[in-house]
Structure formats: structure tokens, C-alpha cells
Design an enzyme around this catalytic site. Structure first.
Site, PDB file in Angstrom:
ATOM      1  N   ASP A 199       7.064   5.634  -9.388  1.00  0.00           N
ATOM      2  CA  ASP A 199       7.131   5.330  -7.958  1.00  0.00           C
ATOM      3  C   ASP A 199       6.732   6.587  -7.184  1.00  0.00           C
ATOM      4  O   ASP A 199       7.383   7.629  -7.311  1.00  0.00           O
ATOM      5  CB  ASP A 199       8.590   4.930  -7.643  1.00  0.00           C
ATOM      6  CG  ASP A 199       8.796   4.556  -6.192  1.00  0.00           C
ATOM      7  OD1 ASP A 199       7.941   4.888  -5.339  1.00  0.00           O
ATOM      8  OD2 ASP A 199       9.840   3.940  -5.910  1.00  0.00           O
ATOM      9  N   ASN A 236      -3.440   0.735   6.158  1.00  0.00           N
ATOM     10  CA  ASN A 236      -4.493  -0.075   6.802  1.00  0.00           C
ATOM     11  C   ASN A 236      -5.017   0.703   8.011  1.00  0.00           C
ATOM     12  O   ASN A 236      -4.401   1.683   8.442  1.00  0.00           O
ATOM     13  CB  ASN A 236      -3.953  -1.455   7.203  1.00  0.00           C
ATOM     14  CG  ASN A 236      -2.671  -1.365   7.995  1.00  0.00           C
ATOM     15  OD1 ASN A 236      -2.644  -0.761   9.069  1.00  0.00           O
ATOM     16  ND2 ASN A 236      -1.598  -1.920   7.457  1.00  0.00           N
ATOM     17  N   GLY A 296       3.525  -3.294  -0.326  1.00  0.00           N
ATOM     18  CA  GLY A 296       3.031  -2.407  -1.387  1.00  0.00           C
ATOM     19  C   GLY A 296       3.509  -0.974  -1.207  1.00  0.00           C
ATOM     20  O   GLY A 296       4.634  -0.725  -0.766  1.00  0.00           O
ATOM     21  N   VAL A 297       2.630  -0.056  -1.521  1.00  0.00           N
ATOM     22  CA  VAL A 297       3.016   1.356  -1.481  1.00  0.00           C
ATOM     23  C   VAL A 297       3.281   1.803  -0.036  1.00  0.00           C
ATOM     24  O   VAL A 297       4.144   2.647   0.227  1.00  0.00           O
ATOM     25  CB  VAL A 297       1.972   2.222  -2.228  1.00  0.00           C
ATOM     26  CG1 VAL A 297       0.667   2.320  -1.495  1.00  0.00           C
ATOM     27  CG2 VAL A 297       2.525   3.598  -2.525  1.00  0.00           C
ATOM     28  N   ASP A 298       2.579   1.221   0.909  1.00  0.00           N
ATOM     29  CA  ASP A 298       2.772   1.529   2.334  1.00  0.00           C
ATOM     30  C   ASP A 298       4.223   1.199   2.740  1.00  0.00           C
ATOM     31  O   ASP A 298       4.928   2.029   3.353  1.00  0.00           O
ATOM     32  CB  ASP A 298       1.766   0.689   3.136  1.00  0.00           C
ATOM     33  CG  ASP A 298       1.525   1.197   4.549  1.00  0.00           C
ATOM     34  OD1 ASP A 298       2.144   2.189   4.929  1.00  0.00           O
ATOM     35  OD2 ASP A 298       0.707   0.571   5.255  1.00  0.00           O
ATOM     36  N   GLY A 330      -4.399  -3.004  -4.852  1.00  0.00           N
ATOM     37  CA  GLY A 330      -3.346  -4.007  -4.711  1.00  0.00           C
ATOM     38  C   GLY A 330      -3.783  -5.095  -3.752  1.00  0.00           C
ATOM     39  O   GLY A 330      -4.694  -5.869  -4.045  1.00  0.00           O
ATOM     40  N   TYR A 382      -5.635  -5.076  -1.278  1.00  0.00           N
ATOM     41  CA  TYR A 382      -7.046  -5.036  -0.893  1.00  0.00           C
ATOM     42  C   TYR A 382      -7.994  -5.535  -1.990  1.00  0.00           C
ATOM     43  O   TYR A 382      -9.204  -5.622  -1.772  1.00  0.00           O
ATOM     44  CB  TYR A 382      -7.439  -3.640  -0.402  1.00  0.00           C
ATOM     45  CG  TYR A 382      -7.032  -3.374   1.046  1.00  0.00           C
ATOM     46  CD1 TYR A 382      -6.341  -4.331   1.793  1.00  0.00           C
ATOM     47  CD2 TYR A 382      -7.343  -2.172   1.676  1.00  0.00           C
ATOM     48  CE1 TYR A 382      -5.970  -4.093   3.111  1.00  0.00           C
ATOM     49  CE2 TYR A 382      -6.978  -1.933   2.999  1.00  0.00           C
ATOM     50  CZ  TYR A 382      -6.283  -2.896   3.713  1.00  0.00           C
ATOM     51  OH  TYR A 382      -5.928  -2.650   5.020  1.00  0.00           O
TER      52      TYR A 382
HETATM   53  N1  APR Z   1       4.389   3.848  -5.967  1.00  0.00           N
HETATM   54  C1  APR Z   1       3.145   3.885  -6.468  1.00  0.00           C
HETATM   55  N2  APR Z   1       2.295   2.841  -6.420  1.00  0.00           N
HETATM   56  C2  APR Z   1       2.740   1.714  -5.834  1.00  0.00           C
HETATM   57  C3  APR Z   1       4.026   1.586  -5.267  1.00  0.00           C
HETATM   58  C4  APR Z   1       4.870   2.719  -5.351  1.00  0.00           C
HETATM   59  N3  APR Z   1       6.098   2.718  -4.851  1.00  0.00           N
HETATM   60  N4  APR Z   1       4.145   0.329  -4.756  1.00  0.00           N
HETATM   61  C5  APR Z   1       2.988  -0.310  -5.006  1.00  0.00           C
HETATM   62  N5  APR Z   1       2.144   0.516  -5.665  1.00  0.00           N
HETATM   63  C6  APR Z   1       0.778   0.272  -6.163  1.00  0.00           C
HETATM   64  C7  APR Z   1       0.326  -1.134  -6.388  1.00  0.00           C
HETATM   65  O1  APR Z   1       0.826  -1.598  -7.652  1.00  0.00           O
HETATM   66  C8  APR Z   1      -1.190  -0.961  -6.420  1.00  0.00           C
HETATM   67  O2  APR Z   1      -1.628  -0.573  -7.731  1.00  0.00           O
HETATM   68  O3  APR Z   1      -0.141   0.752  -5.199  1.00  0.00           O
HETATM   69  C9  APR Z   1      -1.428   0.214  -5.478  1.00  0.00           C
HETATM   70  C10 APR Z   1      -2.090  -0.143  -4.179  1.00  0.00           C
HETATM   71  O4  APR Z   1      -1.644  -1.406  -3.720  1.00  0.00           O
HETATM   72  P1  APR Z   1      -1.298  -1.699  -2.184  1.00  0.00           P
HETATM   73  O5  APR Z   1      -0.060  -0.964  -1.811  1.00  0.00           O
HETATM   74  O6  APR Z   1      -1.316  -3.155  -2.004  1.00  0.00           O
HETATM   75  O7  APR Z   1      -2.516  -0.971  -1.370  1.00  0.00           O
HETATM   76  P2  APR Z   1      -4.023  -1.494  -1.058  1.00  0.00           P
HETATM   77  O8  APR Z   1      -4.565  -2.370  -2.106  1.00  0.00           O
HETATM   78  O9  APR Z   1      -4.776  -0.248  -0.701  1.00  0.00           O
HETATM   79  O10 APR Z   1      -3.839  -2.393   0.226  1.00  0.00           O
HETATM   80  C11 APR Z   1      -3.522  -1.789   1.468  1.00  0.00           C
HETATM   81  O11 APR Z   1      -1.675  -3.251   1.849  1.00  0.00           O
HETATM   82  O12 APR Z   1       0.520  -3.121   2.491  1.00  0.00           O
HETATM   83  C12 APR Z   1      -0.700  -3.100   2.899  1.00  0.00           C
HETATM   84  O13 APR Z   1      -0.529  -1.734   4.855  1.00  0.00           O
HETATM   85  C13 APR Z   1      -1.185  -1.866   3.623  1.00  0.00           C
HETATM   86  O14 APR Z   1      -2.696  -3.301   4.711  1.00  0.00           O
HETATM   87  C14 APR Z   1      -2.592  -2.281   3.743  1.00  0.00           C
HETATM   88  C15 APR Z   1      -2.910  -2.829   2.374  1.00  0.00           C
END
Ligand code: APR
Length: 181
Positions: free
Chosen positions: A16, A30, A38-40, A127, A129
């Protein structure tokens, strides 16, 4: 997995990103910097409202796709959060690889600019996206290794991959790219 790239460390770990003790944590944001899932979501939840207050005050226009901006890190064990905006996958013919590359590169430039010794990246765009994982891993690994080779910085880059599958894709990509050097 840990490799040496021209005297710099490049490490892959499964975990994490909000639990990392590093100078900079990269968020997969975003372009409105509006927060999300997700990670955001995890970064804002763990870091507290200070991060959103800071980004809203400093970047009211948000951040373009393919770039990144720096904020404070709230309660996280980091000095900065770099909010990187990766591309939404639309089949690969809309400049997605170049945009993903520049999102990573901008974070690396911010790290150098802010004298960060350690920076942790998630798998940007892989993720919500929808960027195909193997392709996203190749862009991520190549962009970081090229940067470290060229600039000899940052001294330590970590990819913090949330799932076994993501870790596996990055590990395969790194193995292949270390072989072709
Ligand atoms: N630590 C590390 N990686 C993580 C965590 C965490 N705590 N939580 C999720 N992830 C991983 C997911 O498994 C994925 O492999 O982060 C990667 C990116 O996924 P997303 O968070 O969905 O990011 P992204 O694909 O770039 O999409 C961005 O998602 O939540 C929204 O605001 C964000 O609109 C934006 C979009």
C-alpha cells in the site's frame, strides 16, 4: 525485487503506497484533482483533508493529462504528494503511451527539483483508467530506468504495486528491460 540502475536503486514491492516512508508519494489523480477511488481515494483518506485543501488553493485549474503537480503530504509519512494525471486508455492510438511517459517523467523532474531522495509510484493509469497492465508496466519501467540512467537521480525509486498481478507485470517488464541493456 531490487536493481541497480547506474548507481541508483529501483525497487518493486507489493503493498500500500500510503504506508511508505519516502520523500514523495505519487498519486494517480484526475485532471480536476478532484479525488476519486483507487489509490487517489487511499491517499486522501490516509493523508487527511490538508492535501485537498492545498491542491485546491494552488492548482484551481487542475493539472493536464500527462503532467503532475506537487502538494504537501498531510498525515502521510512523506514530504510531498505528486499528483500525476495519466491518460484514460482509448485503444492506444490517442497518444496514451506518450502521455503516460510524460506523467512519470514530470514526477521524476519534480523529485529532482525538490531534492527528493526517495519516491514511490503506483501503477498510474492501470486501474480505473483501463491502461492494459503489461503495456502500462513497460512504459513505467522504461521511463524510470531511462531517467535514472541519464540523470543519475533520484537515488531511490520504488514502484509500490497493490496486487500480485500488478507486481508480476512490473517484475516481468523490469527483467526484460534489464536483459536488453
Ligand atoms: N497503493 C498502491 N496502489 C494502489 C492502491 C494503494 N493503496 N490502491 C489502488 N492501487 C493501484 C490499483 O490496483 C492500480 O494498479 O493503483 C493502480 C492505479 O489504479 P487507479 O487508482 O484506479 O488509478 P488510474 O487507473 O490512474 O485512474 C485514475 O481513478 O480514482 C480515480 O481520481 C482517480 O479519476 C482518477 C482515476
Amino acid at each position: 525485487m531490487l536493481v541497480n540502475v547506474c548507481g541508483c536503486k529501483l525497487q518493486l514491492i507489493q503493498g500500500d503506497i500510503t504506508e511508505q516512508h519516502v520523500d514523495a508519494i505519487v498519486n494517480a489523480a484526475n485532471s480536476q484533482l478532484a479525488g476519486g477511488s483507487g489509490v487517489d481515494g487511499a491517499i486522501h483518506a490516509a493523508g487527511g483533508p490538508g492535501i485537498m485543501n492545498d491542491t485546491a488553493a494552488r492548482y484551481p485549474e487542475g493539472c493536464p493529462t500527462g503532467s503532475a503537480v506537487a502538494s504537501s503530504a498531510g498525515n502521510l509519512s512523506a514530504k510531498f504528494v505528486f499528483h500525476a494525471v495519466g491518460p484514460i486508455w482509448r485503444g492506444g492510438k490517442e497518444g496514451e503511451p506518450a502521455l503516460l511517459q510524460t506523467a512519470y517523467r514530470k514526477c521524476l523532474q519534480l523529485a529532482v527539483q525538490h531534492d527528493c531522495k526517495t519516491i514511490a509510484f503506483p501503477a498510474i493509469s492501470a486501474g480505473a483508467y483501463g491502461y492494459p497492465l503489461d503495456l502500462a508496466a513497460n512504459v513505467a519501467v522504461k521511463t524510470v530506468t531511462d531517467f535514472q540512467k541519464w540523470h543519475k537521480k533520484p537515488p531511490e525509486v520504488r514502484f509500490v504495486l497493490f496486487t500480485e498481478g500488478t507486481y508480476g507485470a512490473f517484475a516481468r517488464s523490469l527483467e526484460i528491460q534489464m536483459e536488453v541493456q
